[in-house]
Design a protein around this motif. Sequence first.
Motif, short mmCIF file in Angstrom:
data_model
loop_
_atom_site.label_atom_id
_atom_site.label_comp_id
_atom_site.label_asym_id
_atom_site.label_seq_id
_atom_site.Cartn_x
_atom_site.Cartn_y
_atom_site.Cartn_z
N TYR A 184 0.85 -1.19 0.00
CA TYR A 184 0.00 0.00 0.00
C TYR A 184 0.88 1.24 0.00
N PHE A 214 0.57 5.63 -0.03
CA PHE A 214 -0.33 6.76 0.22
C PHE A 214 0.40 8.06 -0.08
N LEU A 219 -5.27 13.14 3.10
CA LEU A 219 -4.96 12.03 2.20
C LEU A 219 -5.40 12.41 0.79
N TYR A 265 -4.46 6.76 -2.58
CA TYR A 265 -3.65 5.62 -2.19
C TYR A 265 -3.78 4.48 -3.18
N ASP A 321 -8.32 4.80 -4.15
CA ASP A 321 -9.17 5.92 -3.78
C ASP A 321 -8.42 7.21 -4.07
N GLY A 355 1.86 -2.39 5.06
CA GLY A 355 1.70 -3.78 4.68
C GLY A 355 0.25 -4.12 4.38
N PRO A 356 -0.04 -5.42 4.22
CA PRO A 356 -1.34 -5.83 3.69
C PRO A 356 -2.49 -5.87 4.69
N LEU A 357 -2.21 -5.88 5.99
CA LEU A 357 -3.28 -6.06 6.96
C LEU A 357 -3.97 -4.74 7.27
N ALA A 358 -5.26 -4.83 7.61
CA ALA A 358 -6.06 -3.63 7.82
C ALA A 358 -5.51 -2.74 8.92
N GLY A 359 -4.95 -3.33 9.96
CA GLY A 359 -4.44 -2.52 11.05
C GLY A 359 -2.97 -2.18 10.92
N ASP A 360 -2.38 -2.46 9.76
CA ASP A 360 -0.93 -2.24 9.60
C ASP A 360 -0.58 -0.77 9.71
N THR A 361 0.56 -0.56 10.32
CA THR A 361 1.09 0.79 10.49
C THR A 361 1.44 1.41 9.15
N GLN A 362 1.21 2.70 9.03
CA GLN A 362 1.71 3.45 7.89
C GLN A 362 3.04 4.09 8.27
N PHE A 367 5.78 6.83 7.22
CA PHE A 367 5.83 8.04 6.43
C PHE A 367 7.27 8.38 6.04
#
Lengths: 114, 108
Positions: free
Chosen positions: A31, A33, A45, A48, A56, A96-103, A105
């Motif tokens: 991912y 962004f 945002l 992404y 989006d 990474g791929p998981l919904a709660g993964d850290t972004q 920057f």
Amino acid sequence: DAGVIQSPRHEVTEMGQEVTLRCKPISGHDYLFWYRQTMMRGLELLIYFNNNVPIDDSGMPEDRFSAKMPNASFSTLKIQPSEPRDSAVYFCASSGPLAGDTQYFGPGTRLTVL
Amino acid sequence: DAKTTQPNSMESNEEEPVHLPCNHSTISGTDYIHWYRQLPSQGPEYVIHGLTSNVNNRMASLAIAEDRKSSTLILHRATLRDAAVYYCILAPARQLTFGSGTQLTVLP
């Protein structure tokens, strides 16, 4: 890992010129962004990608802005033509791929349009 | 989008604990609670996140109310390096919507 890499770190250009900002995400992150930060609007945002595909882009301010991700290790944000109100710090982030993964920057690109 | 409410600013003394509050009364069941911080002239940095249970990591602790309508970020011993804007963000998935955050000042 070197983290998210952005270039250039600073860009000064004149109104009407094309500006291209570059980002290299963390290896293995799928991912990516793009954010913009101004004093007036804070962090927003813009767009992404997932696996190089834009998911989006509703935050892209107008048609003068475009973003691409030709491969997993590179993305660009282009402004053509640039205007003084585009002056801001532009951040790229990856996760990474998981919904709660850290972004994670990058350090940002400070853009000044005269 | 569910919104968060944070104080605009807080002060703390160095080496003392800091409790940064966040209200999110419209949180939905799938919203994660994320905390990021932004040091001067840097990009945002992940601090911690959780869903329902309290969480601890090397940087901080996150205390989540039983009804999940509020949470508190706890820095156990503030240092000068912790001076930053702290953002509390609700995110069901990918999109992080940053509010104005809390500007934390750490006094020596």
